[in-house]
Each structure stands twice: as C-alpha cells, then as structure tokens.
Design a protein around this motif. Structure first.
Motif, short mmCIF file in Angstrom:
data_model
loop_
_atom_site.label_atom_id
_atom_site.label_comp_id
_atom_site.label_asym_id
_atom_site.label_seq_id
_atom_site.Cartn_x
_atom_site.Cartn_y
_atom_site.Cartn_z
N ASP A 27 43.98 54.07 39.61
CA ASP A 27 43.55 53.58 38.30
C ASP A 27 43.87 52.09 38.24
O ASP A 27 45.02 51.70 38.02
N VAL A 28 42.87 51.26 38.44
CA VAL A 28 43.06 49.81 38.51
C VAL A 28 42.89 49.19 37.13
O VAL A 28 41.93 49.47 36.42
N ILE A 29 43.85 48.35 36.74
CA ILE A 29 43.77 47.60 35.49
C ILE A 29 43.53 46.14 35.82
O ILE A 29 44.26 45.55 36.61
N SER A 30 42.49 45.56 35.23
CA SER A 30 42.16 44.17 35.52
C SER A 30 42.68 43.24 34.43
O SER A 30 42.33 43.37 33.26
N LEU A 31 43.52 42.31 34.84
CA LEU A 31 43.95 41.20 33.99
C LEU A 31 43.51 39.90 34.65
O LEU A 31 44.13 38.86 34.48
N GLY A 32 42.43 39.98 35.41
CA GLY A 32 41.98 38.84 36.19
C GLY A 32 40.84 38.08 35.54
O GLY A 32 41.03 37.00 35.00
N ILE A 33 39.65 38.63 35.58
CA ILE A 33 38.49 37.93 35.02
C ILE A 33 38.58 37.93 33.50
O ILE A 33 38.88 38.94 32.88
N GLY A 34 38.25 36.79 32.91
CA GLY A 34 38.43 36.63 31.46
C GLY A 34 37.29 37.19 30.64
O GLY A 34 36.67 36.47 29.85
N ASP A 35 36.99 38.48 30.83
CA ASP A 35 35.97 39.12 30.00
C ASP A 35 36.66 39.85 28.85
O ASP A 35 37.74 40.42 29.00
#
Length: 409
Positions: free
Chosen positions: A35-43
């Motif tokens: 379960d990957v959580i993205s805090l990378g791309i600013g969407d």
C-alpha cells in the motif's frame, strides 16, 4: 529532410516526475500487495468546493441551450473573470491593474514554460537553485541554457538557496537578462520578505533585467508580513511578469485554469535599443497559439471570489496546512531538519547522515512504502534533501508519518 531541434536532445531523458512515476510503478509491479502512499507529486486530493461545483453546473446548463451557448471565447479570458481577479487578488493589496493586463490560461505551468518565447534565444538566464524544472527545461529547448554538465547548464547562472544562506538567494554580482523567482518557493516551501524582494526589483530596475515571478502558492501564506505579489513592490510593474494558478489555490489540477499578469509598462529592448512593450506581444502570441480557457473553467474560477467561495477555499487551504503542520512536527520530533511547511504546502527535508536524495527516496519507498521527491531533481543545491507535499488526504499523511517513525526508529 526535416532536421530535429537538437536542443531537445540535450535534455535529460525524462522529466523529473516521469522518472519518479516510473520508479514507483516498478516497485508496485514487484510488490503488488504494498500500500503505497504518495507525498511526492504536488497533486491535490480534496474535492472542489461547493461554490465551484454550483458554478460549473450552471455553466454546463448554459452550454446546453442555444440562447446561452458559447463557442470560442476571448484568448485573453472572459472579462468577468479578469475583472474579478483585479478586484479580489490585487486591489485589496493596493495594486492597481487593468483587466487587459490579465491573461487567463489553462494553468501556470503552460505560461511559465511559454513566456520565454518573448525574448531572444541568447539572453542570459539566472535561477534560484533548487528550482521548478520547467523554468530551465523550457529555456533549454530553445538553446538558451547551453549544455548540461554535471547537473548544471552551461549558460545558466545558479543562485544557491541553502540552509547556510537561510534559503535567500544572493543578488548577482553581474548583470543577468532574465531572472526566475518563485515564492512561496517550490520546492523548498520557504518565503521571501518584502525587504529581500525589494532588492530584486531594484536590481532589475538598475540592470534592465526581466523577472519572471511565479506566485502559484501565494494563497498559502500565513504570515501577514510576507508579500503575495511582486507588484507590492514599487517599480515592479516595469520589470516583472507574474504567474498565478488555481490548481493549488482551489484544487483545479483537473479543471485547468490560472492567469498571467503582463503589465503595460513592461518593456524589452531591440538590438538597436528601441523599447518594445511586452503586453501586446504576449497578446499576439496567445491569439496565435492559444484558443482560450474553457468557459466552464472560467466560471468555476470566478466562483472562488464569491463570499461563499472564499470561505470554502480558505477551509481547504487550512486542511492542507494542517497536514503540513502535522508532518513538520512529526519529522522534527525525530530529530530531522525540516524547512518550509509554514507558509507553503511543501516541506524541504534534510536527509539524515548526508544520504543522497535518490538513495533516500528509494529506501523510503521500499522500506516505508512512502513516496517523496528527491531534492536533487530540482537542481544541484537540492542534493541531500527531499520534498514532501501536504496535499494528501489527512489520514494518508498521518499513516505516512507513522510508517516513517517506525522506519527511522
């Protein structure tokens, strides 16, 4: 035969965020149950506010009847939106603009990339470092940036923004034709004071320098002493173009709308010394290459300036800033050095033990299943940092922090 624009061949193979997506997708294929959580791309993650939705529904209904249907709109944007921008974004700050100085677009990224078309290919360029990649890449595509060597373009003046100088770029000791500034800053999340911004305007006035000022995140400023527009500084109308976006202000990443300000006083020179106003040139460019932002999107943007819209957008911004506060406090409690996150939705995080940005990115992905953005992707001074965004769902942000605490401990 047709010859390719070889300046494109000098670019890195992939745009930064395409590289990140490729690495994350590869991880997901090899770890299908993660379960990957993205805090990378600013969407953004929060839905459009009710005032915007209501306005869009009304606009769609108008498009469905012959009496109110609209085809091509003005390339500069509908007057109802440009007047709302002047009245709400600038007049309260004592800035007097004419609607003809406002150009509505489909998001700030397009215009920040295209604006360089107004100036000669051999103008010199200065950028703060780290920096949003579009600024440099768009100049590289026309040959203005030179060649890429060890992460730096040969014809670009890099002005480091580091912890050592409090992320305040030093004024160049020589003349530069074009300067890119972005505040609140992407990626560092830091801001600039009026005193420091005044130095840049004065430098531009003395050296006949053109400033491209990206204010896409100004709505996130919490400190009342921080400027929201470069036009708060006397003389800036003579030297600066300013970019704004509804993407992060009102969650329009999927709606697409923003605007650019090109003051009528702003000029550039010909080789013979003749001064040429840039406002009509940009208007000519837009009329040739841009068919205007959709009527529905512009009605949606207009709605954020209503009393209800202003309050609803404010609540959404506070939601993201609460995420930033939680992330900042959590990481700081772990002994990690964090910048930004107070007047911007980005956190600039120093990697522990001098670890490289990409190595930290990969370890966080594979061991904590959390995505960040490697700082070096924003320029040489970004090495040893990562960027985190506060645009995630609050529960995801909380879970990501729990994972990071467990991982780092």
């Amino acid at each position: 035969m047709a010859l390719v624009n070889e300046h494109f061949l000098k670019l890195p193979n992939n745009y930064l965020f395409a590289d990140i997506a490729k690495k994350v997708n590869a991880f997901k294929v090899s770890h299908p149950h993660a379960d990957v959580i993205s805090l990378g791309i600013g969407d953004v993650t929060q839905p459009l506010c009710p005032a915007v939705i209501e306005a869009m529904h009304k606009a769609v209904d108008e498009m469905g009847t012959e009496a109110t249907f609209r085809g091509y709109g003005p390339e500069q944007g509908y007057l109802f939106l440009r007047e709302a921008i002047v009245k709400n974004d600038f007049l309260p700050r004592g800035i007097h603009l004419d609607p003809s100085e406002i150009f509505v677009n489909d998001g700030a990224k397009s215009d920040t990339g295209n604006i360089q078309e107004l100036v000669r290919w051999d103008n010199s360029v200065g950028v703060t470092d780290p920096i949003y990649p579009v600024y440099i890449d768009s100049n590289a595509m026309i040959g203005r940036a030179g060649t890429l060597n060890d992460g730096k373009w040969s014809n670009v003046l890099y002005m480091p923004c580091t912890a050592e100088n409090n992320f305040t770029p030093q004024i160049p000791d020589r003349r530069v034709d074009i300067i890119y500034l972005c505040y609140p800053n992407n990626p560092t999340g830091t801001v600039i004071s009026k005193e420091e911004l005044r130095k840049w305007v004065n430098y531009a006035l003395r050296n006949d320098t053109l400033i491209f000022y990206d204010a896409a995140y100004e709505a996130y400023i919490q400190d009342p002493d921080i400027p929201h527009s470069i036009y708060e500084i006397k003389g800036a109308r003579k030297v600066a173009v300013e970019f704004h976006s509804y993407s992060k202000t009102a969650g329009f990443t999927g709606v697409r709308c923003g605007y650019t300000v090109v003051p009528k006083e702003l000029t550039a020179a010909t080789l013979t010394g003749e001064r040429v106003a840039l406002n009509p040139l940009w208007n000519r460019r837009q009329c040739t290459k841009f068919n205007g932002t959709s009527y529905i999107s512009q009605r949606a943007a207009e709605a954020i300036y209503t009393p209800e819209g202003k309050e609803q957008v404010k609540q959404t911004i506070q939601y993201y800033m609460n995420n930033a506060k939680h992330m900042r406090e959590t990481l700081t409690s772990l002994g990690i050095t964090v910048y930004g996150g107070e007047n911007a939705p980005y956190l600039w995080v120093k990697t522990p033990d001098g670890m490289g940005s990409w190595k930290f990115f990969e370890q966080m992905l594979y061991e904590a299943h959390v995505v960040c953005t490697p700082g070096v992707g924003f320029g040489p001074s970004g090495e040893g940092y990562i960027r985190l965004t506060a645009f995630g769902d609050s529960k995801d942000c909380e879970e990501a922090m729990r994972r990071i605490i467990k991982w780092l401990k």
